[in-house]
Design a protein around this motif. Structure first.
Motif, PDB file in Angstrom:
ATOM      1  N   ALA A  46       0.870  -1.089  -0.112  1.00 45.44           N
ATOM      2  CA  ALA A  46       0.006  -0.087   0.014  1.00 45.44           C
ATOM      3  C   ALA A  46       0.760   1.184   0.127  1.00 45.44           C
ATOM      4  O   ALA A  46       0.374   2.407  -0.741  1.00 45.44           O
ATOM      5  CB  ALA A  46      -1.012   0.056   0.972  1.00 45.44           C
ATOM      6  N   VAL A  47       1.821   1.311   0.804  1.00 47.07           N
ATOM      7  CA  VAL A  47       2.835   2.635   0.965  1.00 47.07           C
ATOM      8  C   VAL A  47       3.581   2.680  -0.406  1.00 47.07           C
ATOM      9  O   VAL A  47       3.627   3.748  -1.034  1.00 47.07           O
ATOM     10  CB  VAL A  47       3.955   2.217   1.720  1.00 47.07           C
ATOM     11  N   ALA A  48       4.079   1.386  -1.087  1.00 51.10           N
ATOM     12  CA  ALA A  48       4.499   1.733  -2.313  1.00 51.10           C
ATOM     13  C   ALA A  48       3.827   2.281  -3.444  1.00 51.10           C
ATOM     14  O   ALA A  48       4.097   2.853  -4.256  1.00 51.10           O
ATOM     15  CB  ALA A  48       5.224   0.205  -2.819  1.00 51.10           C
ATOM     16  N   GLY A  49       2.638   1.655  -3.340  1.00 50.54           N
ATOM     17  CA  GLY A  49       1.530   2.216  -4.412  1.00 50.54           C
ATOM     18  C   GLY A  49       1.206   3.619  -4.169  1.00 50.54           C
ATOM     19  O   GLY A  49       1.102   4.055  -5.268  1.00 50.54           O
ATOM     20  N   ALA A  50       1.070   3.993  -2.988  1.00 49.58           N
ATOM     21  CA  ALA A  50       0.857   5.539  -2.622  1.00 49.58           C
ATOM     22  C   ALA A  50       2.099   6.311  -3.219  1.00 49.58           C
ATOM     23  O   ALA A  50       1.761   7.314  -3.799  1.00 49.58           O
ATOM     24  CB  ALA A  50       0.643   5.696  -1.411  1.00 49.58           C
ATOM     25  N   ALA A  51       3.295   5.652  -2.877  1.00 47.62           N
ATOM     26  CA  ALA A  51       4.336   6.552  -3.396  1.00 47.62           C
ATOM     27  C   ALA A  51       4.494   6.609  -4.980  1.00 47.62           C
ATOM     28  O   ALA A  51       4.883   7.562  -5.381  1.00 47.62           O
ATOM     29  CB  ALA A  51       5.809   5.934  -2.832  1.00 47.62           C
ATOM     30  N   VAL A  52       4.103   5.536  -5.626  1.00 41.53           N
ATOM     31  CA  VAL A  52       3.994   5.484  -7.194  1.00 41.53           C
ATOM     32  C   VAL A  52       3.221   6.600  -7.651  1.00 41.53           C
ATOM     33  O   VAL A  52       3.285   7.302  -8.521  1.00 41.53           O
ATOM     34  CB  VAL A  52       3.841   3.982  -7.631  1.00 41.53           C
ATOM     35  N   LEU A  53       1.777   6.453  -7.101  1.00 42.66           N
ATOM     36  CA  LEU A  53       0.730   7.308  -7.443  1.00 42.66           C
ATOM     37  C   LEU A  53       1.303   8.961  -7.079  1.00 42.66           C
ATOM     38  O   LEU A  53       1.072   9.887  -7.855  1.00 42.66           O
ATOM     39  CB  LEU A  53      -0.390   7.269  -6.718  1.00 42.66           C
ATOM     40  N   ALA A  54       1.861   9.249  -5.987  1.00 41.22           N
ATOM     41  CA  ALA A  54       2.173  10.610  -5.758  1.00 41.22           C
ATOM     42  C   ALA A  54       3.561  11.061  -6.784  1.00 41.22           C
ATOM     43  O   ALA A  54       3.342  12.203  -7.139  1.00 41.22           O
ATOM     44  CB  ALA A  54       2.885  10.606  -4.150  1.00 41.22           C
ATOM     45  N   VAL A  55       4.379  10.374  -7.020  1.00 40.29           N
ATOM     46  CA  VAL A  55       5.139  10.644  -7.880  1.00 40.29           C
ATOM     47  C   VAL A  55       4.806  10.702  -9.297  1.00 40.29           C
ATOM     48  O   VAL A  55       5.049  11.851 -10.083  1.00 40.29           O
ATOM     49  CB  VAL A  55       6.535   9.571  -8.281  1.00 40.29           C
ATOM     50  N   ALA A  56       3.675  10.044  -9.695  1.00 38.67           N
ATOM     51  CA  ALA A  56       2.962   9.993 -11.053  1.00 38.67           C
ATOM     52  C   ALA A  56       2.236  11.566 -10.894  1.00 38.67           C
ATOM     53  O   ALA A  56       2.335  12.283 -11.991  1.00 38.67           O
ATOM     54  CB  ALA A  56       2.293   9.178 -11.440  1.00 38.67           C
ATOM     55  N   ALA A  57       1.799  11.870  -9.821  1.00 33.59           N
ATOM     56  CA  ALA A  57       1.148  12.987  -9.860  1.00 33.59           C
ATOM     57  C   ALA A  57       1.628  14.282  -9.790  1.00 33.59           C
ATOM     58  O   ALA A  57       1.414  15.111 -10.379  1.00 33.59           O
ATOM     59  CB  ALA A  57      -0.149  13.140  -8.402  1.00 33.59           C
ATOM     60  N   VAL A  58       2.787  14.201  -9.176  1.00 32.67           N
ATOM     61  CA  VAL A  58       4.029  15.133  -9.106  1.00 32.67           C
ATOM     62  C   VAL A  58       4.148  15.463 -10.411  1.00 32.67           C
ATOM     63  O   VAL A  58       4.482  16.608 -11.391  1.00 32.67           O
ATOM     64  CB  VAL A  58       4.948  15.195  -8.248  1.00 32.67           C
ATOM     65  N   LEU A  59       4.708  14.482 -11.283  1.00 37.85           N
ATOM     66  CA  LEU A  59       5.110  14.451 -12.475  1.00 37.85           C
ATOM     67  C   LEU A  59       4.179  14.958 -13.591  1.00 37.85           C
ATOM     68  O   LEU A  59       4.303  15.979 -14.445  1.00 37.85           O
ATOM     69  CB  LEU A  59       5.505  13.186 -13.230  1.00 37.85           C
ATOM     70  N   TRP A  60       2.811  14.541 -13.432  1.00 36.93           N
ATOM     71  CA  TRP A  60       1.971  14.762 -14.244  1.00 36.93           C
ATOM     72  C   TRP A  60       1.608  16.463 -14.035  1.00 36.93           C
ATOM     73  O   TRP A  60       1.094  17.186 -15.096  1.00 36.93           O
ATOM     74  CB  TRP A  60       0.635  14.139 -14.113  1.00 36.93           C
ATOM     75  N   ASN A  61       1.297  16.800 -12.771  1.00 34.25           N
ATOM     76  CA  ASN A  61       0.931  18.232 -12.509  1.00 34.25           C
ATOM     77  C   ASN A  61       1.781  19.393 -12.385  1.00 34.25           C
ATOM     78  O   ASN A  61       1.585  20.374 -12.453  1.00 34.25           O
ATOM     79  CB  ASN A  61       0.169  18.433 -11.291  1.00 34.25           C
ATOM     80  N   VAL A  62       3.086  19.235 -12.183  1.00 35.54           N
ATOM     81  CA  VAL A  62       3.967  19.913 -11.913  1.00 35.54           C
ATOM     82  C   VAL A  62       5.259  19.981 -13.160  1.00 35.54           C
ATOM     83  O   VAL A  62       5.475  20.801 -13.742  1.00 35.54           O
ATOM     84  CB  VAL A  62       4.815  19.888 -10.711  1.00 35.54           C
ATOM     85  N   VAL A  63       6.127  18.758 -13.236  1.00 38.55           N
ATOM     86  CA  VAL A  63       7.195  18.610 -14.198  1.00 38.55           C
ATOM     87  C   VAL A  63       6.628  18.592 -15.654  1.00 38.55           C
ATOM     88  O   VAL A  63       7.314  19.415 -16.424  1.00 38.55           O
ATOM     89  CB  VAL A  63       7.825  17.364 -13.850  1.00 38.55           C
ATOM     90  N   PHE A  64       5.720  17.855 -16.146  1.00 37.26           N
ATOM     91  CA  PHE A  64       5.259  17.599 -17.522  1.00 37.26           C
ATOM     92  C   PHE A  64       5.094  19.368 -18.098  1.00 37.26           C
ATOM     93  O   PHE A  64       5.440  19.691 -19.062  1.00 37.26           O
ATOM     94  CB  PHE A  64       4.305  16.769 -17.905  1.00 37.26           C
ATOM     95  N   PRO A  65       4.042  19.848 -17.167  1.00 36.68           N
ATOM     96  CA  PRO A  65       3.729  21.217 -17.700  1.00 36.68           C
ATOM     97  C   PRO A  65       4.681  22.271 -17.762  1.00 36.68           C
ATOM     98  O   PRO A  65       4.790  22.960 -18.515  1.00 36.68           O
ATOM     99  CB  PRO A  65       2.757  21.699 -16.697  1.00 36.68           C
ATOM    100  N   TRP A  66       5.926  22.114 -16.784  1.00 36.80           N
ATOM    101  CA  TRP A  66       6.821  22.933 -16.890  1.00 36.80           C
ATOM    102  C   TRP A  66       7.833  22.619 -18.143  1.00 36.80           C
ATOM    103  O   TRP A  66       8.490  23.462 -18.696  1.00 36.80           O
ATOM    104  CB  TRP A  66       7.618  22.771 -15.486  1.00 36.80           C
TER     105      TRP A  66
END
Length: 70
Positions: A18-38
Motif C-alpha cells: 500500500a505504501v509503495a503504491g501510494a508513493a508511485v501514485l504521488a510521484v506520478a501526480a507530481v510528474l503529471w501536474n508539475v514537471v510535465f507542464p513545466w
C-alpha cells in the motif's frame, strides 16, 4: 535497488504494498501536474522541425506502378 526500498518500507507485506503504491501514485501526480507542464514549452513535441516544400522526386507519383512493380 527495489529490494533495498522494499526492506525499508514499514509493516507487513500488505502495508508495504500500500505504501509503495501510494508513493508511485504521488510521484506520478507530481510528474503529471508539475514537471510535465513545466517541460512542455521547452520541448514542444507538437511543433514540426522540418521546413520547406517537398521536392517532386521525394513524393509519391500520380502514375500507377508498372506491371512488374508491386
Amino acid at each position: 535497488m527495489y529490494a533495498w526500498i522494499w526492506r525499508r518500507l514499514p509493516g507487513a507485506w500488505h502495508t508495504k504494498l500500500a505504501v509503495a503504491g501510494a508513493a508511485v501514485l504521488a510521484v506520478a501526480a507530481v510528474l503529471w501536474n508539475v514537471v510535465f507542464p513545466w517541460v512542455e514549452p521547452k520541448v514542444q513535441f507538437d511543433h514540426g522541425v522540418v521546413t520547406g516544400t517537398p521536392s517532386p522526386s521525394s513524393g509519391s507519383s500520380s502514375e500507377p506502378p508498372g506491371p512488374g512493380i508491386p
